[in-house]
Design a protein around this motif. Structure first.
Motif, PDB file in Angstrom:
ATOM      1  N   GLY A 113      55.362  44.798  51.168  1.00 29.60           N
ATOM      2  CA  GLY A 113      55.092  43.800  52.187  1.00 29.60           C
ATOM      3  C   GLY A 113      54.546  42.494  51.662  1.00 29.60           C
ATOM      4  N   LEU A 114      54.497  42.309  50.339  1.00 33.20           N
ATOM      5  CA  LEU A 114      53.947  41.103  49.737  1.00 33.20           C
ATOM      6  C   LEU A 114      54.997  40.431  48.860  1.00 33.20           C
ATOM      7  N   SER A 115      54.876  39.116  48.724  1.00 28.73           N
ATOM      8  CA  SER A 115      55.757  38.388  47.817  1.00 28.73           C
ATOM      9  C   SER A 115      55.241  38.528  46.393  1.00 28.73           C
ATOM     10  N   SER A 116      56.034  38.113  45.420  1.00 28.85           N
ATOM     11  CA  SER A 116      55.609  38.194  44.022  1.00 28.85           C
ATOM     12  C   SER A 116      54.373  37.333  43.782  1.00 28.85           C
ATOM     13  N   ILE A 117      54.289  36.190  44.470  1.00 24.01           N
ATOM     14  CA  ILE A 117      53.116  35.323  44.330  1.00 24.01           C
ATOM     15  C   ILE A 117      51.881  36.026  44.883  1.00 24.01           C
ATOM     16  N   GLN A 118      52.020  36.700  46.018  1.00 29.21           N
ATOM     17  CA  GLN A 118      50.876  37.396  46.613  1.00 29.21           C
ATOM     18  C   GLN A 118      50.419  38.559  45.738  1.00 29.21           C
ATOM     19  N   ILE A 119      51.350  39.237  45.106  1.00 24.95           N
ATOM     20  CA  ILE A 119      50.986  40.318  44.181  1.00 24.95           C
ATOM     21  C   ILE A 119      50.203  39.737  43.008  1.00 24.95           C
ATOM     22  N   LEU A 120      50.626  38.573  42.516  1.00 26.44           N
ATOM     23  CA  LEU A 120      49.897  37.909  41.436  1.00 26.44           C
ATOM     24  C   LEU A 120      48.489  37.534  41.888  1.00 26.44           C
ATOM     25  N   CYS A 121      48.357  37.107  43.132  1.00 28.82           N
ATOM     26  CA  CYS A 121      47.033  36.778  43.672  1.00 28.82           C
ATOM     27  C   CYS A 121      46.127  38.003  43.663  1.00 28.82           C
ATOM     28  N   VAL A 122      46.669  39.148  44.055  1.00 33.45           N
ATOM     29  CA  VAL A 122      45.893  40.393  44.054  1.00 33.45           C
ATOM     30  C   VAL A 122      45.474  40.748  42.628  1.00 33.45           C
ATOM     31  N   ILE A 123      46.392  40.582  41.677  1.00 32.36           N
ATOM     32  CA  ILE A 123      46.075  40.851  40.274  1.00 32.36           C
ATOM     33  C   ILE A 123      44.937  39.948  39.807  1.00 32.36           C
ATOM     34  N   CYS A 124      44.973  38.677  40.225  1.00 33.54           N
ATOM     35  CA  CYS A 124      43.916  37.734  39.862  1.00 33.54           C
ATOM     36  C   CYS A 124      42.585  38.188  40.438  1.00 33.54           C
ATOM     37  N   TRP A 125      42.572  38.611  41.682  1.00 29.25           N
ATOM     38  CA  TRP A 125      41.326  39.098  42.292  1.00 29.25           C
ATOM     39  C   TRP A 125      40.798  40.326  41.557  1.00 29.25           C
ATOM     40  N   LEU A 126      41.696  41.221  41.172  1.00 25.84           N
ATOM     41  CA  LEU A 126      41.274  42.409  40.417  1.00 25.84           C
ATOM     42  C   LEU A 126      40.722  42.002  39.057  1.00 25.84           C
ATOM     43  N   TYR A 127      41.320  41.010  38.444  1.00 25.21           N
ATOM     44  CA  TYR A 127      40.864  40.517  37.142  1.00 25.21           C
ATOM     45  C   TYR A 127      39.425  40.020  37.232  1.00 25.21           C
ATOM     46  N   TYR A 128      39.100  39.390  38.363  1.00 28.73           N
ATOM     47  CA  TYR A 128      37.752  38.845  38.565  1.00 28.73           C
ATOM     48  C   TYR A 128      36.899  39.730  39.468  1.00 28.73           C
ATOM     49  N   SER A 129      37.233  41.004  39.559  1.00 25.69           N
ATOM     50  CA  SER A 129      36.544  41.883  40.504  1.00 25.69           C
ATOM     51  C   SER A 129      35.042  41.984  40.211  1.00 25.69           C
ATOM     52  N   LYS A 130      34.662  42.029  38.948  1.00 26.34           N
ATOM     53  CA  LYS A 130      33.234  42.104  38.611  1.00 26.34           C
ATOM     54  C   LYS A 130      32.499  40.849  39.075  1.00 26.34           C
ATOM     55  N   PHE A 131      33.148  39.710  38.931  1.00 21.68           N
ATOM     56  CA  PHE A 131      32.534  38.456  39.376  1.00 21.68           C
ATOM     57  C   PHE A 131      32.403  38.437  40.891  1.00 21.68           C
ATOM     58  N   ILE A 132      33.421  38.940  41.591  1.00 20.67           N
ATOM     59  CA  ILE A 132      33.369  38.988  43.053  1.00 20.67           C
ATOM     60  C   ILE A 132      32.205  39.855  43.511  1.00 20.67           C
ATOM     61  N   VAL A 133      32.033  41.008  42.866  1.00 21.56           N
ATOM     62  CA  VAL A 133      30.920  41.899  43.217  1.00 21.56           C
ATOM     63  C   VAL A 133      29.582  41.212  42.970  1.00 21.56           C
ATOM     64  N   SER A 134      29.481  40.508  41.842  1.00 22.51           N
ATOM     65  CA  SER A 134      28.224  39.823  41.529  1.00 22.51           C
ATOM     66  C   SER A 134      27.934  38.720  42.537  1.00 22.51           C
ATOM     67  N   LEU A 135      28.980  38.081  43.069  1.00 25.37           N
ATOM     68  CA  LEU A 135      28.775  37.079  44.122  1.00 25.37           C
ATOM     69  C   LEU A 135      28.243  37.736  45.388  1.00 25.37           C
ATOM     70  N   LEU A 136      28.811  38.871  45.723  1.00 20.47           N
ATOM     71  CA  LEU A 136      28.424  39.562  46.969  1.00 20.47           C
ATOM     72  C   LEU A 136      26.994  40.066  46.930  1.00 20.47           C
ATOM     73  N   ILE A 137      26.516  40.428  45.742  1.00 19.53           N
ATOM     74  CA  ILE A 137      25.135  40.933  45.664  1.00 19.53           C
ATOM     75  C   ILE A 137      24.146  39.826  45.286  1.00 19.53           C
ATOM     76  N   GLY A 138      24.650  38.590  45.233  1.00 22.03           N
ATOM     77  CA  GLY A 138      23.757  37.449  45.083  1.00 22.03           C
ATOM     78  C   GLY A 138      23.293  37.141  43.683  1.00 22.03           C
ATOM     79  N   LYS A 139      24.080  37.501  42.669  1.00 24.50           N
ATOM     80  CA  LYS A 139      23.677  37.190  41.296  1.00 24.50           C
ATOM     81  C   LYS A 139      24.096  35.789  40.862  1.00 24.50           C
ATOM     82  N   HIS A 140      24.898  35.124  41.660  1.00 22.66           N
ATOM     83  CA  HIS A 140      25.381  33.778  41.314  1.00 22.66           C
ATOM     84  C   HIS A 140      25.030  32.806  42.446  1.00 22.66           C
ATOM     85  N   LEU A 141      25.309  31.551  42.200  1.00 16.90           N
ATOM     86  CA  LEU A 141      25.080  30.484  43.206  1.00 16.90           C
ATOM     87  C   LEU A 141      23.640  30.461  43.689  1.00 16.90           C
ATOM     88  N   ARG A 142      22.707  30.450  42.730  1.00 18.99           N
ATOM     89  CA  ARG A 142      21.299  30.398  43.118  1.00 18.99           C
ATOM     90  C   ARG A 142      20.775  28.957  43.048  1.00 18.99           C
TER      91      ARG A 142
END
Length: 249
Positions: free
Chosen positions: A220-249
Motif C-alpha cells: 500500500g506504499l510507494s517506493s518513496i514512502q518505503i524509503l521514508c519508513v527506512i529513514c525513520w527506522l534508521y533514526y529510530s534511536k534519535f526519535i525515541v530520545s526526542l520522545l523522552i526529552g533528551k534533546h531540544l533542551r
C-alpha cells in the motif's frame, strides 16, 4: 502563465528545470561555503572534502537507484534504459548521500557528526529545484493527482491537479524558518539539526505521496514512502530520545 513554461533564446529551447537544477547546486554550495566560513568547523578540511565526496557519490547512486525503483515494471529496452539512467529523485539522493557520508567517515576515521552545516544549503537547493519542477508542469513526475479542490491547477494537460511542487515550496519555507528557530533557541547536540531535517522532510514526503499518481505500490506504499519508513527506522534511536526529552533542551 501557461505550464509547462517553454523558454527559447535565439530559437534554442531552454530546459528550465535543468537550468534551475544546476543553479540549485551552485547556490547551495556557495551558501555552504559561506556558512562554513562563519562557523567553527571541528572537522578538518581534508576530512570535510572526503565527506563531501562520499556524499556526492552516495547521492548519485541513491538518486538513480530510487528513481529506478519508482518504475520497477517498465519494460527493458534501449530507450527505456536510457530514460531510467537519467531518472533521479532527491529522496534517493539524500538517503544515499547520508550512507555515503557514513561510509566515508568510517574509512577516514572521522568521529564527529558532519551534517549540520549542510542542512540550510540543502533546503535552499531543494527549494530552487522545486521551482523548476513546478515550471515544468507535467513534464516532470512531481505533479499531483486530479482534484476538484480549490487548490487545483492546470499543469499542462488540461486537468486540475494538486500542485505538489507548490505545496513543497511552502513546506520548505516553513521548515527553513522552524529549524533556524530551533537551532537558535535550543542547545542541540552536534548532528541533531541534520537528523531533525531528515525526519521532517521525509515525513512531509511520506504524506504528500498520497496525492501523487503513483502507479506501483508495495504494502500500500510507494517506493518513496518505503524509503521514508527506512529513514525513520534508521533514526529510530534519535526519535525515541526526542520522545523522552533528551534533546531540544
Amino acid at each position: 502563465m501557461d505550464l509547462p513554461l517553454n523558454l527559447k533564446i535565439f530559437d534554442i529551447a531552454i530546459n528550465i528545470h535543468l537550468v534551475l537544477e544546476y543553479l540549485a547546486f551552485f547556490i547551495a554550495f556557495r551558501y555552504y561555503v559561506f556558512l562554513r566560513k562563519s562557523h567553527t568547523d571541528i572537522i578538518t578540511s581534508n576530512n570535510r572534502l572526503s565527506i563531501i565526496l562520499g556524499a556526492a557519490l552516495g547521492a548519485l547512486i541513491g538518486s538513480r537507484l530510487v528513481g529506478f525503483l519508482e518504475n520497477p515494471t517498465i519494460s527493458l529496452s534501449v530507450n527505456n534504459l536510457f530514460t531510467l539512467l537519467n531518472t533521479k529523485t532527491i529522496m534517493g539522493g539524500l538517503f544515499g548521500g547520508l550512507l555515503g557520508v557514513e561510509l566515508a567517515k568510517k574509512i577516514i576515521g572521522e568521529k564527529h557528526s558532519s551534517g549540520d552545516l549542510f542542512v540550510f544549503p540543502i533546503i535552499l537547493g531543494i527549494f530552487i529545484g522545486r521551482i523548476g519542477c513546478f515550471l515544468s508542469g507535467i513534464n516532470e513526475f512531481t505533479y499531483g493527482k486530479v482534484t476538484t479542490s480549490a487548490f487545483g491547477m492546470d499543469l499542462g494537460d488540461g486537468l486540475m491537479r494538486h500542485p505538489t511542487s507548490l505545496h513543497e515550496l511552502v513546506f520548505l519555507i516553513f521548515l527553513f524558518v522552524a529549524l533556524k528557530a530551533v537551532n537558535h533557541n535550543f542547545r542541540l547536540k552536534n548532528g541533531d539539526l541534520f537528523k531533525l531535517f531528515m525526519l521532517s522532510y521525509f515525513g512531509f514526503r511520506f504524506c504528500i505521496e498520497f496525492i501523487k499518481p503513483n502507479v506501483f505500490y508495495t504494502f500500500g506504499l510507494s517506493s518513496i514512502q518505503i524509503l521514508c519508513v527506512i529513514c525513520w527506522l534508521y533514526y529510530s534511536k534519535f526519535i525515541v530520545s526526542l520522545l523522552i526529552g533528551k534533546h531540544l533542551r
